[in-house]
Design an enzyme around this catalytic site. Structure first.
Site, PDB file in Angstrom:
ATOM      1  N   ASN A  80       0.850  -1.196   0.000  1.00 23.76           N
ATOM      2  CA  ASN A  80       0.000   0.000   0.000  1.00 23.76           C
ATOM      3  C   ASN A  80       0.881   1.240   0.000  1.00 23.76           C
ATOM      4  O   ASN A  80       2.103   1.139  -0.036  1.00 23.76           O
ATOM      5  CB  ASN A  80      -0.946  -0.027   1.209  1.00 23.76           C
ATOM      6  CG  ASN A  80      -0.173  -0.110   2.502  1.00 23.76           C
ATOM      7  OD1 ASN A  80       0.553   0.803   2.850  1.00 23.76           O
ATOM      8  ND2 ASN A  80      -0.304  -1.230   3.213  1.00 23.76           N
ATOM      9  N   ILE A 117      -2.402  -7.686  14.120  1.00 23.46           N
ATOM     10  CA  ILE A 117      -1.361  -7.466  15.129  1.00 23.46           C
ATOM     11  C   ILE A 117      -1.930  -6.733  16.349  1.00 23.46           C
ATOM     12  O   ILE A 117      -1.763  -7.168  17.494  1.00 23.46           O
ATOM     13  CB  ILE A 117      -0.189  -6.658  14.519  1.00 23.46           C
ATOM     14  CG1 ILE A 117       0.406  -7.439  13.346  1.00 23.46           C
ATOM     15  CG2 ILE A 117       0.866  -6.361  15.574  1.00 23.46           C
ATOM     16  CD1 ILE A 117       1.378  -6.647  12.503  1.00 23.46           C
TER      17      ILE A 117
HETATM   18  O1  PMT Z   1       2.838   6.045   6.615  1.00 25.36           O
HETATM   19  P1  PMT Z   1       2.249   7.379   6.135  1.00 25.36           P
HETATM   20  O2  PMT Z   1       2.442   7.579   4.648  1.00 25.36           O
HETATM   21  O3  PMT Z   1       2.764   8.529   6.956  1.00 25.36           O
HETATM   22  O4  PMT Z   1       0.666   7.327   6.327  1.00 25.36           O
HETATM   23  C1  PMT Z   1       0.140   7.242   7.618  1.00 25.36           C
HETATM   24  C2  PMT Z   1      -0.999   6.232   7.701  1.00 25.36           C
HETATM   25  C3  PMT Z   1      -2.180   6.703   6.869  1.00 25.36           C
HETATM   26  C4  PMT Z   1      -0.532   4.852   7.204  1.00 25.36           C
HETATM   27  C5  PMT Z   1      -1.375   6.116   9.231  1.00 25.36           C
HETATM   28  O5  PMT Z   1      -1.762   7.382   9.692  1.00 25.36           O
HETATM   29  C6  PMT Z   1      -2.484   5.119   9.452  1.00 25.36           C
HETATM   30  O6  PMT Z   1      -3.658   5.390   9.341  1.00 25.36           O
HETATM   31  N1  PMT Z   1      -2.082   3.852   9.778  1.00 25.36           N
HETATM   32  C7  PMT Z   1      -3.007   2.706   9.928  1.00 25.36           C
HETATM   33  C8  PMT Z   1      -3.391   2.222   8.570  1.00 25.36           C
HETATM   34  C9  PMT Z   1      -4.308   1.012   8.616  1.00 25.36           C
HETATM   35  O7  PMT Z   1      -3.889  -0.049   8.298  1.00 25.36           O
HETATM   36  O8  PMT Z   1      -5.518   1.256   9.091  1.00 25.36           O
HETATM   37  P2  PMT Z   1      -6.667   0.116   9.264  1.00 25.36           P
HETATM   38  O9  PMT Z   1      -7.872   0.928   9.527  1.00 25.36           O
HETATM   39  O10 PMT Z   1      -6.661  -0.802   8.095  1.00 25.36           O
HETATM   40  O11 PMT Z   1      -6.207  -0.696  10.545  1.00 25.36           O
HETATM   41  C10 PMT Z   1      -6.659  -0.374  11.862  1.00 25.36           C
HETATM   42  C11 PMT Z   1      -5.568  -0.671  12.874  1.00 25.36           C
HETATM   43  O12 PMT Z   1      -5.285  -2.057  12.887  1.00 25.36           O
HETATM   44  C12 PMT Z   1      -4.238   0.028  12.603  1.00 25.36           C
HETATM   45  O13 PMT Z   1      -3.702   0.474  13.841  1.00 25.36           O
HETATM   46  C13 PMT Z   1      -3.372  -1.066  11.986  1.00 25.36           C
HETATM   47  O14 PMT Z   1      -1.990  -0.865  12.256  1.00 25.36           O
HETATM   48  C14 PMT Z   1      -3.905  -2.297  12.693  1.00 25.36           C
HETATM   49  N2  PMT Z   1      -3.785  -3.549  11.941  1.00 25.36           N
HETATM   50  C15 PMT Z   1      -4.470  -3.738  10.788  1.00 25.36           C
HETATM   51  C16 PMT Z   1      -4.412  -4.960  10.138  1.00 25.36           C
HETATM   52  C17 PMT Z   1      -3.610  -5.985  10.689  1.00 25.36           C
HETATM   53  N3  PMT Z   1      -3.499  -7.162  10.097  1.00 25.36           N
HETATM   54  N4  PMT Z   1      -2.925  -5.771  11.812  1.00 25.36           N
HETATM   55  C18 PMT Z   1      -3.013  -4.585  12.462  1.00 25.36           C
HETATM   56  O15 PMT Z   1      -2.369  -4.393  13.505  1.00 25.36           O
END
Ligand code: PMT
Length: 407
Positions: A207, A304
């Site tokens: 991504n 995670i």
């Molecule tokens: O890296 P940059 O270019 O500075 O951009 C920042 C960002 C947009 C990546 C950051 O601000 C952000 O939003 N990070 C989380 C992105 C994400 O994966 O969001 P999600 O809504 O899909 O996931 C929710 C949470 O679960 C997140 O804390 C993610 O780290 C966690 N997760 C998701 C999937 C997974 N398999 N394991 C996880 O721990």
């Protein structure tokens, strides 16, 4: 700010007069301020003004025979707790971004190992010029913090972004940055960047995450006195000095690295954009072009942050939510379903903010509160978010409610 050593660089712009007020405010709060002026700054304000306000002679030349060993740039750089340049002009910005050292201030910047905060001030068209944007982005990548510029009427009569931040605003930022111990000695694990899920030896699913948000959080946490472990996917960012950096590639590797050390962490922040799925089988050889259509079978990666939050003795756990729509509803849903203490939601897929942008805005939610952090540069946003996290973390520890108590 009692006895904090602040080195203030002043460049040649109309806003230089505001820097005199900045010195006054800093001195009022007990800071020890020394001023360096560029040649063109001398055209706008006299050194005598800064000498009278700071109580020290002003430095203006690189090679000053009056200085012991004519080495004032090294001595000043070592002396400072922080280097503040306000105003910084487009010219000095370009010099700093490119490592030029042809006057005292630019040489000081190269010699300084302390944090650097700069407040640009220039005509709005100059600030928007692609080359200035690139110079500013480059300095941010190198860890320089920006404050402003602000929008409004300019000395040249034009309207737009380019006014130097007000002295009170700069003073408040310095006050926040210099307060030691917001998270002194607290063990924090942060994930950052994307993960890559291999299809074959040359292709992967990933991504647009650049890691900027997670790395900015790591730097802010280090500044706040925390003991930081940063677990990062593949990014092109320098390792934050003072952190323990673990580089990984896949979600499974990130999961393994997080789980290996999570028992020690008191706070966990999941800023990484972890791939939810991976190909069931990564091919050992490059996949050859075949029929017109194709499909990839995927399987779920471990979640995670949900795994961290489900530990019996979980750390204070902060997630991010990256959403294109219904920000609040999805974020609150993830806060509950993943059993988090706090979630920071950002809008992604737009013109500004989110993935791979230098700026971002967040809506932060916790079970009995919320706060909006408006669009700003990621280093500044990271500090604001850490203040919220520290407030909740310390509050919960004090009440013994949640989050792992300090060992
Ligand atoms: O890296 P940059 O270019 O500075 O951009 C920042 C960002 C947009 C990546 C950051 O601000 C952000 O939003 N990070 C989380 C992105 C994400 O994966 O969001 P999600 O809504 O899909 O996931 C929710 C949470 O679960 C997140 O804390 C993610 O780290 C966690 N997760 C998701 C999937 C997974 N398999 N394991 C996880 O721990």
């Amino acid at each position: 700010m009692i006895n904090k050593k602040i080195l203030l660089g002043v460049c040649g712009g109309v806003a230089a007069y505001k820097s005199a007020e900045l010195v006054r405010l800093l001195k009022k709060r007990g800071a020890d301020v020394r001023v360096v002026m560029t040649g063109s700054a001398l055209q706008f304000v006299t050194p005598l003004t800064f000498q009278a306000l700071s109580g020290h002679p002003v430095h203006t030349t690189l090679l000053d025979a009056g200085q012991e060993q004519a080495m004032s740039h090294i001595h000043l750089a070592r002396w400072a707790d922080i280097l503040v340049i306000a105003p910084v002009t487009a010219n000095t910005l370009a010099k700093l971004a490119n490592g030029l050292a042809d006057d005292l201030l630019s040489t000081l910047y190269l010699a300084a190992e302390c944090p650097v905060l700069i407040a640009p001030a220039m005509n709005q068209a100059m600030w928007r010029k692609a080359v200035t944007c690139e110079n500013a982005a480059r300095l941010q990548r190198h860890g320089v913090e920006f404050i402003g510029p602000e929008a409004g009427e300019q000395a040249c009569g034009e309207l737009g972004l380019g006014r130097m931040a007000e002295p009170e605003t700069i003073c408040a930022r310095l006050l926040a940055g210099l307060q030691p111990g917001l998270l002194q000695g607290v063990r924090i694990t942060i994930t950052a960047g994307p993960t890559r899920e291999p299809l074959d030896p040359v292709r992967f699913i990933s991504n647009r995450s650049s890691g900027k948000m997670g790395y900015a959080l790591a730097l802010a946490a280090i500044d706040a006195g925390a003991d930081v472990t940063l677990i990062s996917g593949p990014v092109c960012l320098p390792a934050p000095a003072g952190s323990r950096l673990v580089m990984v590639e896949t979600a499974q590797q990130m999961y393994d690295a997080v789980m290996a050390g999570i028992a020690q962490a008191e706070i966990f922040i999941g800023a990484a954009a972890v791939a939810d799925y991976r190909p069931v089988q990564a091919q050992a050889r490059k996949i050859k072009k075949g029929s017109d259509a194709g499909s990839i079978e995927l399987q779920k990666n471990p979640d995670i942050i949900a795994s961290v939050a489900s530990l019996l003795s979980r750390p204070f756990t902060v997630g991010f939510a990256a959403e294109t729509d219904d920000l609040e509803a999805y974020a609150i849903g993830k806060l509950r379903s993943k059993n988090l203490h706090m979630i920071a939601a950002n809008r992604v897929g737009g013109m500004e903010g989110g993935f791979d942008s230098d700026r971002n805005a967040l809506q932060v939610f916790w079970p009995d509160g919320r706060q909006t952090l408006s669009m700003t540069d990621k280093p500044h946003l990271a500090r604001q978010l850490l203040e919220l996290i520290a407030g909740q973390f310390h509050g919960q520890n004090a009440s013994g409610a949640n989050g792992r108590p300090r060992a």
